[in-house]
Design a protein around this motif. Structure first.
Motif, PDB file in Angstrom:
ATOM      1  N   UNK A   1       6.982  11.129 -40.128  1.00  0.00           N
ATOM      2  CA  UNK A   1       7.772  12.034 -39.296  1.00  0.00           C
ATOM      3  C   UNK A   1       7.457  13.482 -39.634  1.00  0.00           C
ATOM      4  N   UNK A   2       7.324  14.298 -38.575  1.00  0.00           N
ATOM      5  CA  UNK A   2       7.124  15.743 -38.642  1.00  0.00           C
ATOM      6  C   UNK A   2       5.726  16.152 -39.088  1.00  0.00           C
TER       7      UNK A   2
ATOM      8  N   UNK B   1      15.613  21.146 -31.656  1.00  0.00           N
ATOM      9  CA  UNK B   1      16.152  21.228 -33.016  1.00  0.00           C
ATOM     10  C   UNK B   1      15.601  20.078 -33.844  1.00  0.00           C
ATOM     11  N   UNK B   2      15.285  20.288 -35.122  1.00  0.00           N
ATOM     12  CA  UNK B   2      14.741  19.191 -35.926  1.00  0.00           C
ATOM     13  C   UNK B   2      15.723  18.047 -36.115  1.00  0.00           C
ATOM     14  N   UNK B   3      17.043  18.363 -36.068  1.00  0.00           N
ATOM     15  CA  UNK B   3      18.060  17.332 -36.240  1.00  0.00           C
ATOM     16  C   UNK B   3      19.132  17.508 -35.172  1.00  0.00           C
ATOM     17  N   UNK B   4      19.688  16.377 -34.739  1.00  0.00           N
ATOM     18  CA  UNK B   4      20.751  16.449 -33.738  1.00  0.00           C
ATOM     19  C   UNK B   4      22.021  17.054 -34.314  1.00  0.00           C
ATOM     20  N   UNK B   5      22.282  16.830 -35.605  1.00  0.00           N
ATOM     21  CA  UNK B   5      23.472  17.370 -36.249  1.00  0.00           C
ATOM     22  C   UNK B   5      23.069  18.033 -37.557  1.00  0.00           C
ATOM     23  N   UNK B   6      23.453  19.283 -37.737  1.00  0.00           N
ATOM     24  CA  UNK B   6      23.065  20.053 -38.915  1.00  0.00           C
ATOM     25  C   UNK B   6      23.929  19.680 -40.120  1.00  0.00           C
TER      26      UNK B   6
END
Length: 255
Positions: A77-78, A208-213
């Motif tokens: 991932x990434x 955004x890299x994540x749905x929830x920070x």
């Protein structure tokens, strides 16, 4: 003269000064550990997200690799990858129900054949789709392109509607399944989604890299701990209040 022993009222038992009742006590025993556990779980999730963001930032700063190296590494991932090749404009996917700032839209995914001979599924970004009676408008570059992308892997297993595959292209889908696409087309492709970085073939790619920070998880943790503190404070108040009411009734009860 008859002797009278001193009163022992000031030294009454502590349990008589705290009588919450069995029902509130049972409620606290059941709910308090649950609320604290939920708060600790959110703290743990926040720490996990920090680790994920650290890994994302490290790979974002790293030099992109070629498709062969990416495939040999298992496409983590990434991981960034540099590509040179052409898009296949005949087999486009439109990922449905993607909103930006409250605006409805889709994400455009297209097969890309790298000069190394490998097929990759590239997400070119978000497109607005205000009127579902009219197909989203997009263009596919004709010539060879030098692009940079990164591997996207969905965290967890979110709830998804059943995938419905039609015969027409571009095809509207509600989830990305690169492996299924390659099987359908009879191609040897990398079974992951790659997301384009800003460039000549990209649309809106500010994902955004994540749905929830981590900050959101911390906020939820504070809420759970606040509920636990409020429950405990209410329990203590109720216990003291009930004890005083009982003492008042006993003190004014006629002999």
């Amino acid at each position: 003269m008859q002797y009278s022993p001193p009163s022992k009222t000031p030294g009454r038992a502590p349990w008589r000064r705290f009588r919450p009742g069995w029902a509130p006590s049972l409620l606290v025993v059941l709910l308090l550990p649950l609320l604290i556990g939920l708060g600790l779980w959110q703290l743990s999730r926040a720490e996990d997200k920090r680790a994920l963001l650290a890994g994302f930032e490290a790979r974002r700063q790293a030099e992109p690799v070629d498709p062969a190296t990416l495939q040999a590494a298992g496409a983590p991932a990434w991981q960034r990858v540099r590509l040179h090749g052409r898009f296949d404009p005949q087999h486009s996917l439109l990922l449905d129900s993607r909103t930006r700032a409250g605006r409805p839209g889709v994400e455009l995914l297209q097969p890309f054949r790298d000069d190394s001979g490998r097929w990759l599924l590239l997400n070119r970004g978000w497109l607005p789709w205000p009127d579902r009676r009219v197909a989203p408008a997009f263009a596919t570059p004709d010539g060879a392109l030098a692009l940079t992308a990164w591997v996207y892997r969905s965290p967890g297993n979110p709830f998804l509607l059943e995938q419905v595959a039609g015969d027409a292209w571009p095809r509207l889908v509600n989830r990305v399944d690169a492996a299924a696409l390659w099987r359908e087309l009879g191609r040897d492709g990398l079974p992951v989604e790659l997301r384009l970085e800003p460039g000549p073939a990209a649309y809106a790619v500010d994902w955004p890299p994540l749905a929830m920070s981590p900050e959101k998880h911390l906020g939820y943790a504070v809420q759970w701990f606040a509920l636990a503190a409020a429950l405990l404070a209410l329990f203590v108040y109720l216990g003291i209040h009930n004890a005083r009411e009982t003492s008042h009734v006993v003190a004014h009860r006629p002999d």
